[in-house]
Design a protein around this motif. Structure first.
Motif, PDB file in Angstrom:
ATOM      1  N   SER A 103      -3.799  -1.078 -12.310  1.00  0.00           N
ATOM      2  CA  SER A 103      -4.964  -1.613 -11.591  1.00  0.00           C
ATOM      3  C   SER A 103      -4.717  -1.712 -10.093  1.00  0.00           C
ATOM      4  CB  SER A 103      -5.337  -2.989 -12.137  1.00  0.00           C
ATOM      5  OG  SER A 103      -4.238  -3.883 -12.018  1.00  0.00           O
ATOM      6  N   ALA A 104      -3.439  -1.829  -9.677  1.00  0.00           N
ATOM      7  CA  ALA A 104      -3.109  -2.010  -8.266  1.00  0.00           C
ATOM      8  C   ALA A 104      -2.759  -0.711  -7.557  1.00  0.00           C
ATOM      9  CB  ALA A 104      -1.944  -2.995  -8.127  1.00  0.00           C
ATOM     10  N   LEU A 105      -2.757   0.418  -8.280  1.00  0.00           N
ATOM     11  CA  LEU A 105      -2.416   1.690  -7.658  1.00  0.00           C
ATOM     12  C   LEU A 105      -3.561   2.200  -6.780  1.00  0.00           C
ATOM     13  CD1 LEU A 105      -0.616   3.562 -10.577  1.00  0.00           C
ATOM     14  CD2 LEU A 105       0.411   2.377  -8.635  1.00  0.00           C
ATOM     15  N   THR A 106      -3.221   2.960  -5.760  1.00  0.00           N
ATOM     16  CA  THR A 106      -4.214   3.564  -4.866  1.00  0.00           C
ATOM     17  C   THR A 106      -3.799   4.998  -4.569  1.00  0.00           C
ATOM     18  OG1 THR A 106      -3.000   2.695  -2.960  1.00  0.00           O
ATOM     19  CG2 THR A 106      -4.885   1.410  -3.728  1.00  0.00           C
ATOM     20  N   GLU A 159      -4.780   6.773  -2.074  1.00  0.00           N
ATOM     21  CA  GLU A 159      -4.538   6.839  -0.633  1.00  0.00           C
ATOM     22  C   GLU A 159      -4.330   5.423  -0.128  1.00  0.00           C
ATOM     23  OE1 GLU A 159      -4.245   9.600   0.992  1.00  0.00           O
ATOM     24  OE2 GLU A 159      -5.035  11.017  -0.489  1.00  0.00           O
ATOM     25  N   GLU A 160      -3.501   5.260   0.911  1.00  0.00           N
ATOM     26  CA  GLU A 160      -3.217   3.924   1.437  1.00  0.00           C
ATOM     27  C   GLU A 160      -4.482   3.187   1.858  1.00  0.00           C
ATOM     28  OE1 GLU A 160      -0.115   3.438   4.324  1.00  0.00           O
ATOM     29  OE2 GLU A 160       1.020   5.129   3.535  1.00  0.00           O
ATOM     30  N   SER A 161      -5.450   3.926   2.360  1.00  0.00           N
ATOM     31  CA  SER A 161      -6.666   3.308   2.875  1.00  0.00           C
ATOM     32  C   SER A 161      -7.674   2.978   1.776  1.00  0.00           C
ATOM     33  CB  SER A 161      -7.335   4.243   3.892  1.00  0.00           C
ATOM     34  OG  SER A 161      -7.640   5.494   3.286  1.00  0.00           O
ATOM     35  N   GLU A 162      -7.433   3.461   0.553  1.00  0.00           N
ATOM     36  CA  GLU A 162      -8.380   3.237  -0.532  1.00  0.00           C
ATOM     37  C   GLU A 162      -8.212   1.864  -1.165  1.00  0.00           C
ATOM     38  OE1 GLU A 162      -8.212   6.244  -3.481  1.00  0.00           O
ATOM     39  OE2 GLU A 162      -9.215   7.750  -2.261  1.00  0.00           O
ATOM     40  N   ALA A 163      -9.287   1.410  -1.817  1.00  0.00           N
ATOM     41  CA  ALA A 163      -9.207   0.185  -2.609  1.00  0.00           C
ATOM     42  C   ALA A 163      -8.397   0.463  -3.870  1.00  0.00           C
ATOM     43  CB  ALA A 163     -10.612  -0.284  -2.971  1.00  0.00           C
ATOM     44  N   PRO A 164      -7.787  -0.554  -4.455  1.00  0.00           N
ATOM     45  CA  PRO A 164      -7.026  -0.338  -5.689  1.00  0.00           C
ATOM     46  C   PRO A 164      -7.924   0.156  -6.820  1.00  0.00           C
ATOM     47  CG  PRO A 164      -7.281  -2.686  -5.218  1.00  0.00           C
ATOM     48  CD  PRO A 164      -7.743  -1.954  -4.010  1.00  0.00           C
ATOM     49  N   LEU A 165      -7.305   0.769  -7.834  1.00  0.00           N
ATOM     50  CA  LEU A 165      -8.049   1.385  -8.929  1.00  0.00           C
ATOM     51  C   LEU A 165      -9.016   0.424  -9.615  1.00  0.00           C
ATOM     52  CD1 LEU A 165      -5.522   3.666 -10.869  1.00  0.00           C
ATOM     53  CD2 LEU A 165      -7.277   4.344  -9.243  1.00  0.00           C
ATOM     54  N   ALA A 184       0.821  -1.207   0.000  1.00  0.00           N
ATOM     55  CA  ALA A 184       0.000   0.000   0.000  1.00  0.00           C
ATOM     56  C   ALA A 184       0.855   1.258   0.000  1.00  0.00           C
ATOM     57  CB  ALA A 184      -0.941  -0.011   1.203  1.00  0.00           C
ATOM     58  N   GLU A 185       1.922   1.247   0.780  1.00  0.00           N
ATOM     59  CA  GLU A 185       2.801   2.416   0.850  1.00  0.00           C
ATOM     60  C   GLU A 185       3.483   2.677  -0.494  1.00  0.00           C
ATOM     61  OE1 GLU A 185       5.476   1.669   4.029  1.00  0.00           O
ATOM     62  OE2 GLU A 185       4.002   2.074   5.621  1.00  0.00           O
ATOM     63  N   SER A 186       3.993   1.632  -1.115  1.00  0.00           N
ATOM     64  CA  SER A 186       4.688   1.812  -2.395  1.00  0.00           C
ATOM     65  C   SER A 186       3.705   2.213  -3.496  1.00  0.00           C
ATOM     66  CB  SER A 186       5.432   0.526  -2.790  1.00  0.00           C
ATOM     67  OG  SER A 186       4.536  -0.555  -2.965  1.00  0.00           O
ATOM     68  N   ALA A 187       2.473   1.678  -3.440  1.00  0.00           N
ATOM     69  CA  ALA A 187       1.462   2.046  -4.433  1.00  0.00           C
ATOM     70  C   ALA A 187       1.059   3.504  -4.283  1.00  0.00           C
ATOM     71  CB  ALA A 187       0.238   1.136  -4.279  1.00  0.00           C
ATOM     72  N   GLU A 188       0.871   3.934  -3.037  1.00  0.00           N
ATOM     73  CA  GLU A 188       0.452   5.305  -2.790  1.00  0.00           C
ATOM     74  C   GLU A 188       1.533   6.304  -3.194  1.00  0.00           C
ATOM     75  OE1 GLU A 188      -0.178   9.043  -0.622  1.00  0.00           O
ATOM     76  OE2 GLU A 188       1.431   7.608  -0.215  1.00  0.00           O
TER      77      GLU A 188
END
Length: 507
Positions: free
Chosen positions: A223-226, A228-234, A186-190
């Motif tokens: 598709s896996a990006l978010t 915000e950390e708390s959000e569901a993926p795209l 989640a951190e790396s995606a955000e």
């Protein structure tokens, strides 16, 4: 884009967007040249000979001009050689018009005409689709967001900064030590999302996202990006489709509009035989020649591929769940509308047979590989051993794919790393996708990394049920299947469901 910053009302951002499309449109030609594909089939040989002669003249004149400049010769000499260059360029332009008139398909590849902004808005986009096109630069990068009625440009960080963050995101997803850590993922995606998506967040809504990526962004699953950390993926809110360029889709649609659907449903390749130690060879009488056969007995191209794999420490192991995957998919299709190639018949000969053009879907459940240094050595791995235990060329390489006649509605590469390829700066990801698009397929499903065999089988089975039973379009079916898989507790990590993506037509 620097001119746009100084004069934001002059339309320089639209010109930069068009330049990006034009550069990407050249990438297919580069790939075809590297793969030595037979793209000249059916073109008047005399026209091609004239073209080659003019290109050689142009090269010679440009070299002479360079020598004149270096030698600091007279302006008269420089003007004279420039006049000759201009004359050849004019003759080339006239010849291109003849080639375009006699062979539109060849002209699309050799002399691509990218769409301009209004054409993309009218011919490619619909009311529910947002195009996000990226261009990474040394000092700063750019993002163009295009809808059917709007156009916005954004300045992003440098290529170095974006690519380092993208690599970290990909590594976090795929490394065994980190992929099971939801917090790290989640951190790396955000972090990456803040760089490449946050500027355009207000435009996303619930729209379909059409992604034309650049550089390392081609290797990550949007598709896996978010945001915000708390959000569901795209993927939960957006259907995501990838393209080499926006102009590509117009060409694919034009070709689709001129042909009839294939009469049969699906041709499926699964569970090939990779080794002479395979248990399926037990009890067979292997000849002495077969027993003593070595790689050196194979065709040169197969030797290159085998050694390329060995040098990379790649060894093709059996994929037992690929058979399960195939059988579950075939259960959804009447027997007279399917073709199954399992075991020894999942071979190169079957894959290049003319009857493959009779199927609307072609599915490969096997190993795939991409060679970044030598893209012509990229391909799919089919049976490397025949029924007698003899080694054979089982590599369906890029050159073979370009020369297929494959007017399928969908090609699915349920294989390892089939979405990877050589990244040519400014010209997009060069890989197997474009080979199959050139062969005739407007949609290709590919993977960005090696995925667990069992989970791939589960994801693919759900994907086909959505398409064949629920009658969803391929892009919508893939998204629905991925959402179902991520809801399984042990498969929530994007590692399991985000590798696969659809490139091409979403309808």
């Amino acid at each position: 884009m620097q001119l746009h910053l100084k004069n934001p009302d002059k339309g320089y951002d639209a010109q930069a967007f068009h330049a990006s499309e034009r550069a990407r449109a050249r990438s297919l030609l580069e790939l075809l040249s590297e793969a030595s594909a037979n793209i000249r089939q059916g073109v008047d040989p005399q026209l091609l000979a004239q073209e080659q002669n003019l290109q050689q003249q142009l090269s010679d004149f440009q070299n002479r001009k360079y020598q004149i400049v270096i030698a600091k010769s007279s302006q008269e000499s420089l003007d004279e050689i420039q006049q000759k260059i201009d004359t050849v360029l004019k003759e080339l332009a006239q010849l291109e018009a003849k080639i375009r008139a006699s062979s539109p398909r060849y002209a699309d590849l050799k002399y691509p005409e990218p769409l301009n902004l209004p054409q993309i808005q009218q011919q490619v986009l619909d009311d529910n689709t947002l195009l996000l096109e990226y261009s990474l630069g040394e000092e700063r990068s750019y993002l163009w967001a295009v809808t059917k009625t709007s156009f916005t440009s954004y300045e992003l960080p440098s290529r170095t900064e974006i690519e380092a963050t993208a690599k970290n995101f990909r590594d976090t997803l795929t490394k065994e030590t980190t992929r099971t850590s939801p917090q790290m993922v989640a951190e790396s995606a955000e972090l990456l999302s803040q760089m490449i998506l946050a500027p355009v967040a207000s435009e996303l809504g619930n729209k379909r996202l059409l992604i034309v990526a650049d550089g390392a962004l081609q290797y990550i699953p949007f598709s896996a990006l978010t945001l915000e950390e708390s959000e569901a993926p795209l993927i939960v809110k957006h259907e995501i489709v990838n393209l080499p360029s926006a102009s590509t889709l117009a060409i694919l649609r034009r070709d689709m509009g001129t042909r009839q659907p294939a009469p049969k449903a699906i041709a499926l390749f699964a569970d090939p035989v990779f080794s002479t130690d395979d248990e399926r060879l037990k009890g067979t009488s292997t000849s002495p020649v077969a027993k003593n056969q070595t790689v050196e007995n194979l065709p040169v191209e197969a030797q290159q591929l085998q050694r390329s794999a060995s040098e990379a420490n790649i060894y093709w192991t059996r994929l037992p769940f690929s058979r399960t995957e195939a059988e579950q998919i075939l259960a959804l299709v009447p027997d007279d509308l399917e073709k199954q190639a399992f075991d020894f018949t999942a071979n190169r000969t079957t894959a290049t047979a003319p009857d493959l053009s009779q199927y609307r879907i072609v599915h490969f459940a096997t190993h795939g590989f991409a060679n970044s240094k030598h893209p012509e050595l990229s391909g799919l791995v089919l049976s490397l051993v025949d029924e007698k235990g003899s080694l054979q060329n089982g590599y369906l390489r890029l050159n073979d794919i370009f020369n297929l006649n494959l007017p399928a509605e969908l090609v699915v590469l349920s294989a390892c790393q089939t979405g990877l390829g050589k990244d040519i700066k400014g010209e997009g990801l060069v890989g197997l996708t474009r080979g199959f698009m050139y062969a005739g397929a407007p949609r290709v499903v590919v993977s960005l990394w090696s995925v667990d065999d069992q989970v791939t089988s589960e994801l693919m089975t759900r994907f086909y049920k959505k398409m064949l039973q629920d009658k969803l379009a391929p892009a919508a079916a893939l998204r629905s299947a991925q959402i179902e898989v991520l809801q399984v507790s042990e498969w929530q990590s994007p590692y399991y469901w985000a590798a696969f993506g659809l490139q091409g037509e979403w309808n």
